[in-house]
Write a protein that holds these residues in place. Structure first.
Motif, PDB file in Angstrom:
ATOM      1  N   HIS A 126       0.918  -1.213   0.133  1.00 55.69           N
ATOM      2  CA  HIS A 126      -0.022   0.088  -0.213  1.00 55.69           C
ATOM      3  C   HIS A 126       0.864   1.204   0.139  1.00 55.69           C
ATOM      4  N   THR A 127       0.744   2.057  -1.037  1.00 56.06           N
ATOM      5  CA  THR A 127       1.574   3.513  -1.219  1.00 56.06           C
ATOM      6  C   THR A 127       1.311   4.483  -0.286  1.00 56.06           C
ATOM      7  N   SER A 128       2.167   5.251  -0.021  1.00 63.88           N
ATOM      8  CA  SER A 128       1.743   6.476   1.068  1.00 63.88           C
ATOM      9  C   SER A 128       1.789   7.639  -0.120  1.00 63.88           C
ATOM     10  N   ILE A 129       2.613   7.931  -0.654  1.00 62.23           N
ATOM     11  CA  ILE A 129       2.928   8.945  -1.697  1.00 62.23           C
ATOM     12  C   ILE A 129       2.800   8.430  -3.059  1.00 62.23           C
ATOM     13  N   GLY A 130       2.590   9.347  -4.083  1.00 64.68           N
ATOM     14  CA  GLY A 130       2.462   8.794  -5.542  1.00 64.68           C
ATOM     15  C   GLY A 130       3.414   9.647  -6.344  1.00 64.68           C
ATOM     16  N   GLY A 131       3.509   9.019  -7.379  1.00 63.70           N
ATOM     17  CA  GLY A 131       4.993   9.784  -8.299  1.00 63.70           C
ATOM     18  C   GLY A 131       4.588   9.271  -9.846  1.00 63.70           C
ATOM     19  N   ASP A 132       5.860   9.889 -10.412  1.00 66.88           N
ATOM     20  CA  ASP A 132       5.522   9.631 -12.141  1.00 66.88           C
ATOM     21  C   ASP A 132       6.379   8.350 -12.653  1.00 66.88           C
ATOM     22  N   ALA A 133       7.234   7.660 -11.421  1.00 69.98           N
ATOM     23  CA  ALA A 133       7.731   6.724 -11.797  1.00 69.98           C
ATOM     24  C   ALA A 133       8.188   5.873 -10.544  1.00 69.98           C
ATOM     25  N   ALA A 134       8.679   4.646 -10.547  1.00 66.19           N
ATOM     26  CA  ALA A 134       8.848   3.915  -9.450  1.00 66.19           C
ATOM     27  C   ALA A 134      10.027   3.137  -9.789  1.00 66.19           C
ATOM     28  N   ARG A 135      10.440   2.506  -8.527  1.00 71.21           N
ATOM     29  CA  ARG A 135      11.678   1.457  -8.611  1.00 71.21           C
ATOM     30  C   ARG A 135      11.587   0.733  -7.266  1.00 71.21           C
ATOM     31  N   ILE A 136      12.058  -0.765  -7.811  1.00 68.83           N
ATOM     32  CA  ILE A 136      11.839  -1.477  -6.336  1.00 68.83           C
ATOM     33  C   ILE A 136      13.195  -2.017  -5.884  1.00 68.83           C
ATOM     34  N   THR A 137      13.175  -2.451  -4.700  1.00 71.94           N
ATOM     35  CA  THR A 137      14.513  -3.158  -4.156  1.00 71.94           C
ATOM     36  C   THR A 137      14.066  -4.513  -3.727  1.00 71.94           C
ATOM     37  N   LEU A 138      14.807  -5.426  -4.298  1.00 72.55           N
ATOM     38  CA  LEU A 138      14.677  -7.091  -3.997  1.00 72.55           C
ATOM     39  C   LEU A 138      15.735  -7.367  -3.268  1.00 72.55           C
ATOM     40  N   SER A 139      15.568  -8.043  -2.041  1.00 75.76           N
ATOM     41  CA  SER A 139      16.723  -8.657  -1.066  1.00 75.76           C
ATOM     42  C   SER A 139      16.619 -10.177  -1.188  1.00 75.76           C
ATOM     43  N   ASN A 140      17.979 -10.677  -1.114  1.00 78.52           N
ATOM     44  CA  ASN A 140      18.350 -12.160  -0.805  1.00 78.52           C
ATOM     45  C   ASN A 140      18.971 -12.120   0.502  1.00 78.52           C
ATOM     46  N   LEU A 141      18.830 -11.131   1.418  1.00 79.87           N
ATOM     47  CA  LEU A 141      19.489 -11.261   2.770  1.00 79.87           C
ATOM     48  C   LEU A 141      19.622 -12.455   3.619  1.00 79.87           C
ATOM     49  N   PHE A 142      18.914 -13.316   3.476  1.00 78.76           N
ATOM     50  CA  PHE A 142      18.878 -14.542   4.169  1.00 78.76           C
ATOM     51  C   PHE A 142      18.965 -15.956   3.015  1.00 78.76           C
ATOM     52  N   GLY A 143      19.134 -15.567   1.855  1.00 81.92           N
ATOM     53  CA  GLY A 143      19.335 -16.677   0.897  1.00 81.92           C
ATOM     54  C   GLY A 143      20.706 -17.410   1.156  1.00 81.92           C
ATOM     55  N   THR A 144      20.781 -18.716   0.735  1.00 83.98           N
ATOM     56  CA  THR A 144      22.119 -19.172   0.760  1.00 83.98           C
ATOM     57  C   THR A 144      22.498 -19.741  -0.651  1.00 83.98           C
ATOM     58  N   HIS A 145      21.734 -19.301  -1.725  1.00 86.61           N
ATOM     59  CA  HIS A 145      21.950 -19.521  -3.126  1.00 86.61           C
ATOM     60  C   HIS A 145      21.583 -18.156  -3.763  1.00 86.61           C
ATOM     61  N   PRO A 146      22.107 -17.793  -4.855  1.00 84.40           N
ATOM     62  CA  PRO A 146      21.774 -16.653  -5.598  1.00 84.40           C
ATOM     63  C   PRO A 146      20.235 -16.832  -6.109  1.00 84.40           C
TER      64      PRO A 146
END
Length: 371
Positions: A50-70
């Motif tokens: 659920h967004t708080s503010i809006g915009g004219d473009a977006a980008r996402i961050t993906l995490s593999n912090l707890f992964g043991t394989h790529p």
């Protein structure tokens, strides 16, 4: 290399405005992938945020912090629009690492549900998740679709905004993450605050249920994750800290309130070193919860005295004064109690969200916006 030289930008270079987080979730743990088939099997995750503010473009961050394989993401999308990573539709996120997408052009609505789709190869080893999201997301596999309340791999959605002044990062525990609130209603107190800010600031919720200031418990301890989950949030201007009750009530209990408040003060100093403002909350009562004792409550009350006395935060939000029962101040007001005497219900969280004075979040000196 030649590939990057020939690459066309995913979006025009932005010369005005800024990037600011509209939503975040702290990575909490690694869970077994319960839908594993063959190692090459693809499945689609639909993380609903659920967004708080809006915009004219977006980008996402993906995490593999707890992964043991790529982690191999075969395809990603933001609200139905394809996302790329360094120009490619596929990205491999290294063990323990993260990947940020290219800007995805197109309007992102404020105060609205947004679906982030990730098609991933069946992972070997743990999936990095934020559990207990109080939001229904979906996992599509060869065996059909199942509902989940985990956010998988996704830790941030940033928007490019010409109108917002930045983002408020809120770092907390279950009371910030929304334990006791109604699922799929966005009734956590930071959601209530976001609605009140009317698009001037995004709100990034870095609450983890069970999180402590001083010790690892559920999630990495707050003094350790502070940089990642608060200070490094895109567009952050002010940090709100609502932490300490789990140090008081969870085993092993911290018996010296100064250990807690000294750590909170050190977090404020780290934020000040980045030019940020810090607002902090008092610790709410919990008599009736299974871990409550008069001794633990004395630690909580002394910590609150130190917080109210000043010198720990730039400004204080007195959650305790608002949430405690006037007839019995060691308990929550019955009308705010979710039933376990520690967590609040939607009415209680609405009250907390109404307490924050938007003026207290404002930076006295405007900061230069780094694109």
């Amino acid at each position: 290399g030649p590939r990057s030289a020939a690459r066309t930008p995913a979006a025009p270079a932005h010369t005005t405005g800024l990037w600011a987080a509209t939503w975040t979730a702290s990575p909490v743990t690694g869970v077994a992938d319960s839908a594993s088939g063959s190692a090459l099997h693809l499945r689609t995750i639909r993380d609903v945020v659920h967004t708080s503010i809006g915009g004219d473009a977006a980008r996402i961050t993906l995490s593999n912090l707890f992964g043991t394989h790529p982690l191999v993401v075969d395809r990603a999308g933001v609200g139905g629009r394809p996302a790329t990573f360094a120009g490619s539709h596929t990205v491999t996120v290294p063990v323990g690492g993260q990947a940020v997408s290219d800007p995805v052009p197109g309007a992102v609505a404020p105060d609205a549900d947004l679906v982030i789709t990730l098609r991933v190869r069946s992972p070997e080893g743990p999936v990095t998740v934020h559990e207990h999201s109080h939001q229904t997301s979906y996992l599509d596999t060869a065996w059909g679709t199942r509902r989940t309340d985990d956010w998988r791999y996704l830790t941030a959605v940033d928007v490019h905004t010409l109108t917002a002044a930045g983002t408020i990062a809120v770092i907390g525990d279950s009371l910030t993450a929304g334990t006791g609130s109604s699922p799929d209603t966005n009734s956590r107190w930071p959601d209530v605050l976001a609605d009140r800010l009317g698009g001037r600031y995004g709100v990034a919720n870095a609450g983890i249920a069970g999180n402590r200031v001083l010790l690892d418990g559920t999630g990495v301890r707050a003094v350790e994750r502070f940089e990642r989950d608060a200070l490094d949030v895109a567009g952050v201007r002010t940090v709100v800290i609502a932490l300490g009750i789990n140090d008081v009530q969870r085993s092993p209990q911290e018996t010296d309130p100064r250990h807690i408040t000294d750590a909170l003060r050190s977090m404020t100093e780290r934020a000040h070193a980045r030019g940020l403002r810090v607002v902090g909350a008092t610790l709410m009562p919990f008599e009736g919860f299974r871990t409550w004792t008069p001794a633990h409550d004395a630690v909580r009350q002394r910590a609150n005295e130190l917080i109210r006395a000043g010198g720990i935060y730039d400004d204080v939000i007195d959650f305790d004064a608002a949430a405690r029962d006037p007839q019995r101040p060691t308990r929550l007001r019955p009308e705010y109690d979710s039933g376990d005497h520690l967590h609040l219900n939607d009415t209680g969280y609405r009250r907390l969200g109404s307490l924050v004075d938007p003026a207290s979040l404002e930076h006295e000196e405007p900061m230069s916006d780094q694109l």
